[in-house]
Design a protein around this motif. Structure first.
Motif, PDB file in Angstrom:
ATOM      1  N   MET A   1      16.491 143.293 116.837  1.00 41.06           N
ATOM      2  CA  MET A   1      17.721 142.814 117.484  1.00 41.06           C
ATOM      3  C   MET A   1      17.401 142.000 118.732  1.00 41.06           C
ATOM      4  SD  MET A   1      20.827 145.016 119.157  1.00 41.06           S
ATOM      5  CE  MET A   1      21.215 145.881 117.644  1.00 41.06           C
ATOM      6  N   LEU A   2      16.495 142.527 119.564  1.00 38.92           N
ATOM      7  CA  LEU A   2      16.143 141.807 120.798  1.00 38.92           C
ATOM      8  C   LEU A   2      15.441 140.485 120.484  1.00 38.92           C
ATOM      9  CD1 LEU A   2      14.958 144.749 123.094  1.00 38.92           C
ATOM     10  CD2 LEU A   2      17.069 143.430 123.302  1.00 38.92           C
ATOM     11  N   LYS A   3      14.591 140.483 119.452  1.00 40.39           N
ATOM     12  CA  LYS A   3      13.914 139.229 119.063  1.00 40.39           C
ATOM     13  C   LYS A   3      14.925 138.179 118.604  1.00 40.39           C
ATOM     14  CE  LYS A   3       9.383 141.075 117.687  1.00 40.39           C
ATOM     15  NZ  LYS A   3       8.515 141.428 116.546  1.00 40.39           N
ATOM     16  N   GLN A   4      15.945 138.623 117.861  1.00 39.57           N
ATOM     17  CA  GLN A   4      16.956 137.679 117.359  1.00 39.57           C
ATOM     18  C   GLN A   4      17.872 137.187 118.470  1.00 39.57           C
ATOM     19  OE1 GLN A   4      19.017 139.643 114.186  1.00 39.57           O
ATOM     20  NE2 GLN A   4      17.290 139.595 112.776  1.00 39.57           N
ATOM     21  N   MET A   5      18.262 138.096 119.366  1.00 37.60           N
ATOM     22  CA  MET A   5      19.227 137.723 120.396  1.00 37.60           C
ATOM     23  C   MET A   5      18.583 137.037 121.602  1.00 37.60           C
ATOM     24  SD  MET A   5      21.775 141.029 120.206  1.00 37.60           S
ATOM     25  CE  MET A   5      23.213 140.255 120.931  1.00 37.60           C
ATOM     26  N   LEU A   6      17.275 137.258 121.771  1.00 40.10           N
ATOM     27  CA  LEU A   6      16.536 136.612 122.869  1.00 40.10           C
ATOM     28  C   LEU A   6      15.306 135.915 122.278  1.00 40.10           C
ATOM     29  CD1 LEU A   6      16.678 139.580 125.427  1.00 40.10           C
ATOM     30  CD2 LEU A   6      18.096 137.517 125.462  1.00 40.10           C
ATOM     31  N   PRO A   7      15.521 134.872 121.471  1.00 40.88           N
ATOM     32  CA  PRO A   7      14.395 134.229 120.773  1.00 40.88           C
ATOM     33  C   PRO A   7      13.312 133.730 121.718  1.00 40.88           C
ATOM     34  CG  PRO A   7      16.399 132.884 120.659  1.00 40.88           C
ATOM     35  CD  PRO A   7      16.800 134.210 121.199  1.00 40.88           C
TER      36      PRO A   7
ATOM     37  N   LYS B   1      11.548 135.401 123.728  1.00 43.60           N
ATOM     38  CA  LYS B   1      11.409 136.147 124.988  1.00 43.60           C
ATOM     39  C   LYS B   1      10.887 137.566 124.783  1.00 43.60           C
ATOM     40  CE  LYS B   1      15.132 133.565 127.251  1.00 43.60           C
ATOM     41  NZ  LYS B   1      16.528 133.622 127.750  1.00 43.60           N
ATOM     42  N   VAL B   2      10.991 138.117 123.568  1.00 45.24           N
ATOM     43  CA  VAL B   2      10.564 139.488 123.300  1.00 45.24           C
ATOM     44  C   VAL B   2       9.558 139.516 122.175  1.00 45.24           C
ATOM     45  CG1 VAL B   2      11.301 141.794 122.523  1.00 45.24           C
ATOM     46  CG2 VAL B   2      12.723 140.493 124.135  1.00 45.24           C
ATOM     47  N   ALA B   3       8.383 140.121 122.428  1.00 46.76           N
ATOM     48  CA  ALA B   3       7.346 140.231 121.397  1.00 46.76           C
ATOM     49  C   ALA B   3       7.306 141.645 120.821  1.00 46.76           C
ATOM     50  CB  ALA B   3       5.989 139.875 121.985  1.00 46.76           C
ATOM     51  N   MET B   4       7.504 142.650 121.679  1.00 46.42           N
ATOM     52  CA  MET B   4       7.367 144.021 121.215  1.00 46.42           C
ATOM     53  C   MET B   4       8.185 144.970 122.090  1.00 46.42           C
ATOM     54  SD  MET B   4       3.825 146.222 120.746  1.00 46.42           S
ATOM     55  CE  MET B   4       3.742 146.870 122.411  1.00 46.42           C
ATOM     56  N   VAL B   5       8.669 146.047 121.464  1.00 45.08           N
ATOM     57  CA  VAL B   5       9.359 147.099 122.204  1.00 45.08           C
ATOM     58  C   VAL B   5       8.549 148.383 122.066  1.00 45.08           C
ATOM     59  CG1 VAL B   5      11.455 148.478 122.458  1.00 45.08           C
ATOM     60  CG2 VAL B   5      11.628 146.065 121.835  1.00 45.08           C
ATOM     61  N   GLU B   6       8.181 148.987 123.179  1.00 48.72           N
ATOM     62  CA  GLU B   6       7.438 150.243 123.110  1.00 48.72           C
ATOM     63  C   GLU B   6       8.240 151.334 123.788  1.00 48.72           C
ATOM     64  OE1 GLU B   6       3.745 149.801 125.131  1.00 48.72           O
ATOM     65  OE2 GLU B   6       4.642 149.188 127.031  1.00 48.72           O
ATOM     66  N   ALA B   7       8.100 152.558 123.282  1.00 52.70           N
ATOM     67  CA  ALA B   7       8.917 153.654 123.773  1.00 52.70           C
ATOM     68  C   ALA B   7       8.095 154.687 124.497  1.00 52.70           C
ATOM     69  CB  ALA B   7       9.659 154.300 122.614  1.00 52.70           C
ATOM     70  N   ILE B   8       8.709 155.255 125.536  1.00 51.84           N
ATOM     71  CA  ILE B   8       8.157 156.407 126.228  1.00 51.84           C
ATOM     72  C   ILE B   8       9.142 157.528 125.958  1.00 51.84           C
ATOM     73  CG2 ILE B   8       7.588 157.340 128.496  1.00 51.84           C
ATOM     74  CD1 ILE B   8       7.581 154.308 129.419  1.00 51.84           C
ATOM     75  N   ASN B   9       8.676 158.657 125.528  1.00 53.11           N
ATOM     76  CA  ASN B   9       9.585 159.776 125.293  1.00 53.11           C
ATOM     77  C   ASN B   9       9.935 160.424 126.617  1.00 53.11           C
ATOM     78  OD1 ASN B   9       9.877 159.595 122.532  1.00 53.11           O
ATOM     79  ND2 ASN B   9       8.093 160.855 122.117  1.00 53.11           N
ATOM     80  N   GLY B  10      11.261 160.716 126.767  1.00 53.52           N
ATOM     81  CA  GLY B  10      11.730 161.347 128.002  1.00 53.52           C
ATOM     82  C   GLY B  10      11.322 162.805 128.065  1.00 53.52           C
TER      83      GLY B  10
END
Length: 300
Positions: free
Chosen positions: A283-289, A291-300
Motif C-alpha cells: 500500500m505504501l509503495k503504491q501510494m508513495l511511489p 519513496k518506500v522500499a521496505m517496511v520493517e516491524a518491531i514488536n511492542g
C-alpha cells in the motif's frame, strides 16, 4: 503537580464547544443541565452557569460540552473557559456529587478472539480510555490500576488498552477456554465499579495527549507525515478491529525504509508478517511511489 489538561474541540454546531479532558471525569455517566438550578448535582456545571453566555452544560466521560447564547463568539472566550475548567479540576473541584455518582451503570463486556491465538480482546459497551496504552510488565503498568491488577493473574503476559477494549496476551500455561470468563467478569466489575482504568496523568506522562502528538507530528519530514496519515486512515481501523495497533517509528530517506511498531494482538501474531509485507508495504509503495522500499516491524 497539575494532572488535568483541557483542550478546546470545535463541534459541527458553532454554538457548542467541547472541552476535552485528558482523563475521565464521570464514572461512565452523562449529565445535561439547562440552568443553574438543574445543575445542583454538579458544582462544576454551576460554576460555568455563572458565566453570562452559558446556555447549557453537558458532562460525559472525558469532556464538558457547553452551549452559548449568541451574545458573543466562542473564539473570544473558549481559551479562558478551558483554563477555568482546568484550574477547577486541578484544585480538586467536584465534577458530580458522590451521591449522584454512586449509582452503578450497567456495563457489558464480551470476549472476541483475534488472529493471534495468544491474544483475546475484551470489548466494553463504554469508552474506557482517551488514548491507547500498552503494558508489557507490572513495572510498566504503574499508571494503570486495571493493568496492574490484571498482571496479578499469573497467565497475563501483556495488556493493551484502547478506546473501548482490552487486549490480553497470555502465557502458554493457560488455555483461553479456562480463563476467558474469569477475565471478562473481572474487567466488567472493574469498569462497573467506576475505578480508574488509567490514572489522570497517564496520557501526559507517556506523551500521548493530543497536543503532544500534534507537536511531534509537526517535527517530522513530509514523507513521514504522509506515511502516518496513510496508516491512520487505511491501516489502523483494521488492526484495531483485531485488537491491536500499528505505530509509526521512523522513516529513512536514504534507504527508504519504514519502521513501525506492532502492538496488542498484532505483536508476535503469526499472520502479522504476511499482513505487513503483502498489505501495508504494498500500500505504501503504491501510494508513495519511489519513496518506500521496505517496511520493517518491531514488536511492542
Amino acid at each position: 503537580m497539575n494532572t488535568f489538561k483541557v483542550s478546546v474541540q470545535e463541534t459541527t454546531n458553532n454554538a457548542i464547544v467541547k472541552f476535552e479532558v485528558n482523563a475521565f471525569i464521570t464514572k461512565h455517566q452523562s449529565f445535561e443541565f439547562n440552568n443553574i438550578d438543574e445543575a445542583k448535582p454538579s458544582p462544576l456545571a454551576q460554576q460555568l452557569f455563572y458565566l453570562p453566555f452559558v446556555k447549557k452544560v453537558y458532562i460525559s466521560g472525558n469532556f464538558i460540552a457547553v452551549e452559548r447564547y449568541n451574545i458573543l463568539e466562542w473564539s473570544d472566550v473558549q481559551d479562558e473557559v478551558a483554563q477555568q475548567i482546568e484550574d477547577y479540576l486541578n484544585d480538586g473541584g467536584i465534577v458530580i456529587e458522590d451521591t449522584v455518582q454512586a449509582k452503578k451503570v450497567p456495563v457489558t463486556v464480551y470476549a472476541e478472539s483475534t488472529p493471534n491465538p495468544a491474544v483475546m480482546k475484551f470489548v466494553a459497551n463504554k469508552k474506557i480510555v482517551t488514548t491507547l496504552f500498552e503494558f508489557t510488565s507490572i513495572d510498566e503498568a504503574k499508571l494503570s490500576p486495571l493493568a496492574t491488577e490484571l498482571f496479578h493473574f499469573p497467565f497475563v503476559k501483556s495488556v493493551f488498552i484502547d478506546e473501548n477494549y482490552v487486549s490480553i496476551t497470555k502465557y502458554d500455561i493457560a488455555e483461553w477456554q479456562d480463563i476467558t470468563n474469569q477475565l471478562r467478569e473481572f474487567i466488567r466489575n472493574f469498569i462497573e465499579n467506576g475505578k480508574d482504568v488509567v490514572l489522570p496523568e497517564a496520557a501526559e506522562s507517556l506523551k500521548k495527549t493530543s497536543p503532544q502528538k500534534d507537536t511531534y507530528f509537526e517535527t517530522l519530514d513530509d514523507v513521514s507525515k504522509e506515511i502516518i496519515n496513510i496508516l491512520e486512515e487505511y491501516v489502523k481501523p483494521a488492526v484495531a478491529s483485531d485488537g491491536g495497533n500499528i505505530q509509526f517509528i521512523s522513516y529513512d530517506a536514504e534507504t527508504k525504509n519504514v519502521s513501525v511498531m506492532l502492538q496488542g494482538a498484532c505483536s508476535g501474531c503469526p499472520s502479522s508478517t504476511y499482513t505487513l509485507k503483502s498489505g501495508i508495504e504494498n500500500m505504501l509503495k503504491q501510494m508513495l511511489p519511489g519513496k518506500v522500499a521496505m517496511v520493517e516491524a518491531i514488536n511492542g
